[in-house]
Design an enzyme around this catalytic site. Sequence first.
Site, short mmCIF file in Angstrom:
data_model
loop_
_atom_site.label_atom_id
_atom_site.label_comp_id
_atom_site.label_asym_id
_atom_site.label_seq_id
_atom_site.Cartn_x
_atom_site.Cartn_y
_atom_site.Cartn_z
N GLU A 198 43.26 -16.57 104.48
CA GLU A 198 42.44 -15.64 105.26
C GLU A 198 43.31 -14.50 105.75
O GLU A 198 44.47 -14.70 106.11
CB GLU A 198 41.79 -16.36 106.44
N GLY A 199 42.74 -13.30 105.76
CA GLY A 199 43.46 -12.12 106.23
C GLY A 199 42.49 -11.12 106.83
O GLY A 199 41.31 -11.43 107.07
N THR A 200 42.97 -9.92 107.07
CA THR A 200 42.11 -8.89 107.67
C THR A 200 40.99 -8.48 106.72
O THR A 200 39.92 -8.07 107.17
CB THR A 200 42.95 -7.65 108.02
N VAL A 243 40.03 -16.13 101.09
CA VAL A 243 40.21 -16.55 99.70
C VAL A 243 39.74 -17.98 99.59
O VAL A 243 40.15 -18.84 100.38
CB VAL A 243 41.68 -16.41 99.25
N ILE A 263 41.31 -21.24 101.21
CA ILE A 263 42.75 -21.46 101.05
C ILE A 263 43.58 -20.33 101.64
O ILE A 263 44.81 -20.38 101.64
CB ILE A 263 43.11 -21.67 99.57
N ASP A 313 51.31 -1.64 98.98
CA ASP A 313 51.40 -2.69 99.99
C ASP A 313 52.13 -3.91 99.42
O ASP A 313 51.69 -5.05 99.57
CB ASP A 313 50.01 -3.09 100.49
N GLY A 323 39.36 -10.49 104.54
CA GLY A 323 38.36 -11.53 104.33
C GLY A 323 39.03 -12.87 104.09
O GLY A 323 40.08 -13.16 104.68
#
Length: 303
Positions: free
Chosen positions: A41-43, A47, A39, A151, A45
């Site tokens: 995605e990022g740097t 989810v 559901i 962040d 990994g």
Amino acid sequence: MASAAAGSRKSAAPEQEPSAKKRRYALESVDKYEQLDVIGEGTFGVVIKARDRRTGNNVALKKFHGVPDFDAVRIEAACQHACRGHPSIAEVKDVVADAKTGDIFLVMELLGNSLRDEIPYARPEHMVRTMMRQLVGAANKMHASHVIHRDIKPENILISGFGMLKLCDFGSATFVNPPGKPYDECRIGTLPYTSPEQLAGKHCYGPAVDMWALGCIMGELLTGAPLFGGDVTEEELHADLSKNLGDIIDELRFEVLPELSPAAGEFFSGLLAFDPEKRMTVAEALNHRWFAEDAKKAEFAGL
């Protein structure tokens, strides 16, 4: 004989180390959860939406790319767990692993879209005040728990099924250092929400970096677009803020947002004070008249 004794000491260490590591890294199996769909995605990994096989409840699994740094995962989980129980902070439930691949997963409550997905339009002041009250409450819980997020940005704010905002992704978070003790990293986080002191390369900073980020988000909620950043370097952004921050805020308040109330303008300017010593603290934010006036209106209306 001395060499023999030294050799004996060296050979004894490996016999103790595996058991110590085993105790430290022993995690339950990710097989407790049925993985359903990716559901996000990022740097870091991906989810994954998953179902707890024991309870049937849906959860989110945060799976890290590559060989995971367990210490980093442990700090992230510890910081988020320290802030547990607050309605505007996403709950971390467990840390599990895949014994076959070595992957490590954070198990968290399943939430909806990020604020980034919902932000591309300007919101009225009363709506922004409601949202900022939730975010300031989350910051209060973090700072009271000796945690700074480092962040805070729209991508790291999720929206629950009831429309509540929930701060998530503590991957850059850390426990607060004693005054004067520097952090290893200074420029951590995402450029448009990075405080001037971090842009200047200072390693000694504190919870004020989170308050700056909240000011950036408040401006973005009011205008529908990021206040800072774009196609600039960290050095260029710091130079621009050093010279022009006052003019930027004045232009926003009196030209872009002419209907903003005086109390909201004070609050906005307080969060975006260039000097962290003069920047509004979380306690000052919670007690600011922008929130207090709204509470009085609700009380007068019998709400």
